[in-house]
Design a protein around this motif. Structure first.
Motif: not given
Length: 213
Positions: A143-145, A93-94, A68-69, A112-114
């Motif tokens: 686009g998150a995994e 976190m978001g 987990c990132e 922020r989510l890459e």
């Protein structure tokens, strides 16, 4: 050694975050009669229980989702749990809104989510699974995994299990309806004979025949 699922069940019962009333059922917004009322937000105002819950969420993420990132809380109940657990783990976190904001940047995902970032969704409870799967879908579209979900409590209703399976999303809960029912009977919150009635409700919430048993 006491299992964490039993410890969390005792905690939730103690602060009446999960409250059983098989003799006088609650009525859900859907009209379904339920022998149980859940309000896991109460864990936030009970510091000892809150510590148990957040540390258990952190340990569950370490074990079930070691890659987990970033944590993403569900709006609104999962936000505080994602923030506290993220602090324990040293992770960003978001959270995901139920819809886009109507002002500013009109975000639905806050924080922020890459793209490609390995994400775990933090939820307080799961019943039919609809709302948390919507969150998973929003994150995937961004686009998150999504590695999966971590939740405090799940009913284990078949509809919820089927929806999670169809969405190809894993959920790990700290405790569940069956364990809480068993602990409630052992701790004299309910009568031992009530357990079968509770499980009958869980198995088929639309069938109210358990009420008169």
């Amino acid at each position: 050694m006491e299992k964490i699922s039993e410890r969390i069940a005792k905690d939730l019962l103690q602060i009446k975050a999960v409250f059983f009333r098989p003799e006088e059922p609650f009525t859900w917004a859907s009209g379904i009669k339920s022998p149980v009322y859940c309000d896991n937000r109460l864990t936030l105002t009970a510091p000892e229980v809150r510590n148990d819950v957040e540390n258990a969420l952190a340990e569950t993420i370490r074990q079930a989702y070691p890659d987990c990132e970033v944590l993403m809380g569900t709006s609104t109940a999962g936000i505080a749990h994602a923030a506290i657990t993220g602090h324990i783990l040293g992770l960003p976190m978001g959270y995901v809104r139920s819809g886009n904001k109507d002002h500013g940047r009109q975000n639905q995902i806050e924080g922020r989510l890459e793209k490609g970032q390995k994400t775990v969704v933090v939820e307080d409870l799961i019943s039919t699974g609809g709302s948390v799967i919507e969150v998973v879908n929003v994150l995937r579209e961004a686009g998150a995994e999504v590695l999966g979900i971590v939740s405090i409590f799940t009913y284990g209703m078949q509809k919820g299990l089927d929806r999670l399976a169809a969405a190809n999303v894993k959920n790990v809960s700290l405790t569940n309806f069956d364990i809480i029912a068993q602990v409630a009977a052992a701790e004299n919150y309910i009568k031992p004979e009530d357990v079968d009635r509770l499980i009958a409700f869980r198995n088929n919430p639309s069938d109210e025949s358990w009420i008169g048993r």
